[in-house]
Scaffold this motif. Structure first.
Motif, PDB file in Angstrom:
ATOM      1  N   GLU A 112       0.721  -1.255  -0.063  1.00 12.56           N
ATOM      2  CA  GLU A 112       0.116   0.049  -0.139  1.00 12.56           C
ATOM      3  C   GLU A 112       0.727   1.317  -0.035  1.00 12.56           C
ATOM      4  OE1 GLU A 112      -0.461  -2.946   1.887  1.00 12.56           O
ATOM      5  OE2 GLU A 112      -2.290  -3.389   1.574  1.00 12.56           O
ATOM      6  N   ARG A 143       2.281   1.613  -3.606  1.00  8.95           N
ATOM      7  CA  ARG A 143       1.150   1.994  -4.376  1.00  8.95           C
ATOM      8  C   ARG A 143       0.848   3.488  -4.094  1.00  8.95           C
ATOM      9  NH1 ARG A 143      -1.219  -3.048  -3.842  1.00  8.95           N
ATOM     10  NH2 ARG A 143      -2.519  -2.585  -2.173  1.00  8.95           N
ATOM     11  N   MET A 144       0.825   3.962  -2.973  1.00  9.50           N
ATOM     12  CA  MET A 144       0.465   5.038  -2.666  1.00  9.50           C
ATOM     13  C   MET A 144       1.665   6.223  -3.155  1.00  9.50           C
ATOM     14  SD  MET A 144      -1.310   7.855  -0.766  1.00  9.50           S
ATOM     15  CE  MET A 144      -1.960   7.156   0.476  1.00  9.50           C
ATOM     16  N   GLU A 163      -5.947   3.428  -0.568  1.00  6.31           N
ATOM     17  CA  GLU A 163      -4.571   3.010  -0.053  1.00  6.31           C
ATOM     18  C   GLU A 163      -4.566   3.544   1.249  1.00  6.31           C
ATOM     19  OE1 GLU A 163      -3.488   0.877  -1.494  1.00  6.31           O
ATOM     20  OE2 GLU A 163      -3.792   1.143  -3.534  1.00  6.31           O
ATOM     21  N   THR A 208      -6.502   1.668   3.670  1.00  5.31           N
ATOM     22  CA  THR A 208      -6.212   0.274   3.804  1.00  5.31           C
ATOM     23  C   THR A 208      -4.893   0.164   4.855  1.00  5.31           C
ATOM     24  OG1 THR A 208      -6.810  -0.339   1.554  1.00  5.31           O
ATOM     25  CG2 THR A 208      -5.032  -1.890   2.854  1.00  5.31           C
TER      26      THR A 208
END
Length: 185
Positions: free
Chosen positions: A112, A115-116, A150, A153
């Protein structure tokens, strides 16, 4: 008398007023474009500020995350030792290792965070691009939604007060971005 009668010939009136109206329209359009550029720069500056805050919090979270698992392991071991000492039993090391491994898997936020960072990088690229030919508002809105996903999560996986606090700050910045993106075309 004469209220319903045109003062001059309409064609002559139109030809006299056309240059004046055209000049005023050109000036208004120039001022509008100048204002939009100024507003766009201010918007880009604010978005960049929020993106930098998010990346700063992601860095803090990335640095903190590995120690959370170690701290959990130490707390679990101490609690287990305390309970087993009262019951005069010996600890099963494999069970402890298995429990820590399950926790580590559940609490792993590295994907995460990565991806962020990718979303933030793409966001930076879009707002830095001076290509006026395509509207980017919807793309930025979509990226902001993904960043919020994200962030949620990471927040739900984190079992640590420092990470939660940093995530709340990052989510606040994402919310500000979502609001500002509504002003982008």
């Amino acid at each position: 008398p004469g209220v319903l009668q045109p003062a001059e010939d309409e064609a002559s009136l139109l030809s006299k007023s056309k240059p004046i109206v055209t000049k005023l329209l050109d000036e208004a359009t120039d001022k509008l474009l100048t204002m939009r550029v100024t507003e766009g720069r201010a918007l880009a500056d604010d978005l960049t500020k929020q993106l930098n805050l998010i990346m700063d919090r992601m860095k803090q979270i990335g640095e903190r995350a590995p120690s959370v698992i170690e701290e959990y392991h130490q707390r679990l071991r101490a609690r287990m030792d305390e309970l087993l000492a009262k019951a005069e039993l010996k600890a099963d090391e494999s069970a402890l290792i298995r429990e820590v491994a399950v926790f580590a898997e559940r609490a792993d936020i590295s994907e995460e965070v990565t991806r962020m960072a990718g979303h933030v990088k793409q966001f930076h690229e879009i707002i830095a691009n001076d290509n006026d030919s395509e509207p980017v508002g919807r793309t930025l809105d979509f990226l902001a939604q993904e960043m919020l996903r994200e962030a949620n999560t990471i927040g739900s996986k984190s079992n640590d007060a420092e990470i939660s606090r940093a995530m709340i700050e990052a989510k606040t910045a994402v919310d500000r971005i979502k609001e500002q993106v509504q002003n982008a075309e």
